[in-house]
Design a protein around this motif. Structure first.
Motif, short mmCIF file in Angstrom:
data_model
loop_
_atom_site.label_atom_id
_atom_site.label_comp_id
_atom_site.label_asym_id
_atom_site.label_seq_id
_atom_site.Cartn_x
_atom_site.Cartn_y
_atom_site.Cartn_z
N LEU A 181 -6.35 52.94 101.39
CA LEU A 181 -7.82 53.40 101.18
C LEU A 181 -7.96 54.76 102.21
O LEU A 181 -7.74 54.32 103.46
CB LEU A 181 -8.78 52.60 101.47
CG LEU A 181 -10.17 52.87 101.01
CD1 LEU A 181 -10.12 53.20 99.35
CD2 LEU A 181 -11.20 51.88 101.31
N ALA A 182 -8.22 55.82 101.70
CA ALA A 182 -8.37 57.03 102.72
C ALA A 182 -9.72 56.83 103.61
O ALA A 182 -10.66 56.11 103.08
CB ALA A 182 -8.53 58.39 101.86
N GLU A 183 -9.53 57.26 104.84
CA GLU A 183 -10.61 57.03 105.78
C GLU A 183 -12.01 57.30 105.27
O GLU A 183 -13.21 56.78 105.64
CB GLU A 183 -10.28 57.51 107.09
CG GLU A 183 -9.23 56.79 108.11
CD GLU A 183 -9.65 55.42 108.25
OE1 GLU A 183 -10.69 55.21 108.75
OE2 GLU A 183 -8.78 54.59 108.18
N ASP A 184 -12.12 58.48 104.46
CA ASP A 184 -13.35 59.09 104.13
C ASP A 184 -14.24 58.42 102.94
O ASP A 184 -15.43 58.56 102.63
CB ASP A 184 -13.25 60.66 104.05
CG ASP A 184 -12.26 60.97 102.97
OD1 ASP A 184 -11.64 60.15 102.45
OD2 ASP A 184 -12.24 62.01 102.74
N VAL A 185 -13.18 57.44 102.21
CA VAL A 185 -13.91 56.95 100.90
C VAL A 185 -14.98 55.97 101.31
O VAL A 185 -16.22 56.00 100.64
CB VAL A 185 -12.69 56.27 100.21
CG1 VAL A 185 -13.28 55.52 99.02
CG2 VAL A 185 -11.71 57.38 99.81
N PRO A 186 -14.96 55.21 102.31
CA PRO A 186 -16.05 54.08 102.38
C PRO A 186 -17.43 54.60 102.79
O PRO A 186 -18.37 54.53 102.33
CB PRO A 186 -15.42 53.02 103.70
CG PRO A 186 -13.99 53.16 103.79
CD PRO A 186 -13.49 54.53 103.17
N SER A 211 -6.94 54.72 90.01
CA SER A 211 -5.54 55.02 91.05
C SER A 211 -4.31 54.69 90.23
O SER A 211 -3.38 55.61 90.55
CB SER A 211 -5.75 54.87 92.26
OG SER A 211 -5.46 53.51 92.73
N LEU A 212 -4.10 53.66 89.81
CA LEU A 212 -2.94 53.00 89.05
C LEU A 212 -2.37 53.62 87.95
O LEU A 212 -1.56 54.27 87.72
CB LEU A 212 -2.95 51.65 88.87
CG LEU A 212 -2.95 50.64 90.29
CD1 LEU A 212 -3.24 49.28 90.02
CD2 LEU A 212 -1.73 50.71 90.99
N PRO A 221 -10.79 62.95 96.69
CA PRO A 221 -10.94 63.70 95.28
C PRO A 221 -10.72 62.87 93.99
O PRO A 221 -11.10 63.35 93.07
CB PRO A 221 -9.51 64.57 95.70
CG PRO A 221 -9.69 64.85 97.24
CD PRO A 221 -10.09 63.48 97.69
N LEU A 222 -9.70 61.85 94.56
CA LEU A 222 -9.45 60.99 93.16
C LEU A 222 -11.06 60.32 92.86
O LEU A 222 -11.17 60.10 91.69
CB LEU A 222 -8.51 59.75 93.43
CG LEU A 222 -8.27 58.71 92.28
CD1 LEU A 222 -7.50 59.65 91.32
CD2 LEU A 222 -7.67 57.47 92.83
N PRO A 235 -12.37 53.80 82.88
CA PRO A 235 -11.48 52.93 82.23
C PRO A 235 -11.78 51.64 81.76
O PRO A 235 -10.88 51.13 81.00
CB PRO A 235 -10.93 52.45 83.82
CG PRO A 235 -11.35 53.61 84.60
CD PRO A 235 -12.56 54.10 84.23
N ALA A 236 -12.93 51.12 81.74
CA ALA A 236 -13.34 49.94 80.84
C ALA A 236 -13.53 50.27 79.44
O ALA A 236 -13.59 49.26 78.75
CB ALA A 236 -14.52 49.32 81.60
#
Length: 252
Positions: A181-186, A211-212, A221-222, A235-236
Motif C-alpha cells: 500500500l502506497a503511503e499516501d493512500v490511507p 489492483s489485481l 492514481p490507481l 468490479p462487483a
C-alpha cells in the motif's frame, strides 16, 4: 474534492477477526479481559463474567465478539444476534461463553430470551456473557429488566480510533492481505470518504481486487482510476447476473 460516488462492493473472504488484528488503543483493558476470558473460565470460577460493551457503529464491537469466538472455539462460544432464532438463546452447560451482538436491535421476544439467558449464565460460575449495543445501559432502548441486568456486570465504552490509528489499521490490514500500500493512500481515504472502519475496510478490499485485475500496484492514481469508472464498471458488477455481496461490518 470529496468523492461522493457510492461503490457497490463484493468483499470476498476477508481475514478472520482476531484479537491480534484488533487495534486496542485506549481499549486495552477490555481487549485483555476478553482475550483471557476462556482460559480463566477453564481454570475455575471467575468473578467478572458478564460484560456489556457499547460504542458507535464502526468502533469494533462485532470484531471483538468474533475475536472472542475465534479464540475460544465454536464449541465453547455461541454467537447470538438480531437474526438468531429464539431457540438459540437456550442455555447449554456445555457452552461457557455467549457473545451477544446488537442487543439494541432485538425484538421483544428476543429481549425476554436474553434476559432469561443472562440469569442462567449468572447462576453458572463457569459461564460468561458478553453483550454489545449502541448506547450505555441507561440509554439502551430495551425493556427495563434487561437494561438493568446488562448494567450489573462490567460496562465498557469502546472508544473509537483517532484518524492516525485508523491509518495504522488500514496499513496493517493491507499487510495481512499481502498488499503493498502506497503511503499516501490511507490519508486520502480518511479525508475523502466515510471514516468509519467498515467503510474504509470495504474500500481497501475493493482496491485490492481492482489492483489485481489491472496488474498495478495499489497507489493513489490507481484508486482514482477505480473511482472514475462508471458504476456499471465496478468490479462487483462485472459478473453478469451476479448480485454483489453486502459489506461485512468487521469493525462494527
Amino acid at each position: 474534492m470529496t468523492v461522493h460516488r457510492q461503490l457497490t462492493l463484493d468483499l470476498g473472504t476477508p481475514p478472520p477477526s482476531t484479537f491480534d488484528n484488533f487495534f486496542a488503543g485506549t481499549n486495552a483493558e477490555l481487549v485483555t479481559r476478553l482475550a483471557e476470558l476462556d482460559g480463566a473460565l477453564a481454570a475455575g470460577p471467575v468473578t467478572d463474567r458478564t460484560f456489556y460493551v457499547w460504542g458507535e457503529p464502526g468502533s469494533g464491537r462485532s470484531h471483538l465478539l468474533a475475536a472472542l469466538i475465534d479464540s475460544a472455539g465454536a464449541h465453547r462460544a455461541r454467537f447470538l444476534g438480531p437474526q438468531s432464532a429464539l431457540t438459540a438463546f437456550a442455555f447449554d452447560a456445555r457452552v461457557p461463553i455467549y457473545a451477544i451482538d446488537d442487543c439494541d436491535k432485538f425484538s421483544g421476544a428476543q429481549q425476554i430470551a436474553l434476559f432469561n439467558l443472562f440469569n442462567e449464565v449468572r447462576a453458572q460460575p463457569s459461564a460468561a456473557l458478553v453483550a454489545t449495543g449502541n448506547a450505555a445501559p441507561l440509554a439502551l432502548a430495551v425493556r427495563e429488566d434487561l437494561r438493568t441486568r446488562l448494567g450489573w456486570g462490567l460496562v465498557f465504552h469502546l472508544a473509537p480510533l483517532p484518524d492516525e490509528r485508523k491509518a495504522a489499521v488500514l496499513k496493517h490490514a493491507a499487510k495481512e492481505r499481502g498488499i503493498a500500500l502506497a503511503e499516501d493512500v490511507p490519508a486520502y481515504l480518511l479525508t475523502h470518504f466515510r471514516r468509519d472502519m467498515p467503510s474504509l475496510m470495504a474500500l481497501l478490499d475493493a482496491l485490492d481486487r481492482f489492483s489485481l485485475e489491472q496488474k498495478r500496484a495499489v497507489t493513489l492514481p490507481l484508486l482514482r482510476t477505480m473511482l472514475a469508472q462508471p458504476a456499471a464498471e465496478d468490479p462487483a458488477q462485472r459478473g453478469a447476473g451476479q448480485a454483489p455481496a453486502a459489506p461485512v461490518g468487521r469493525f462494527k
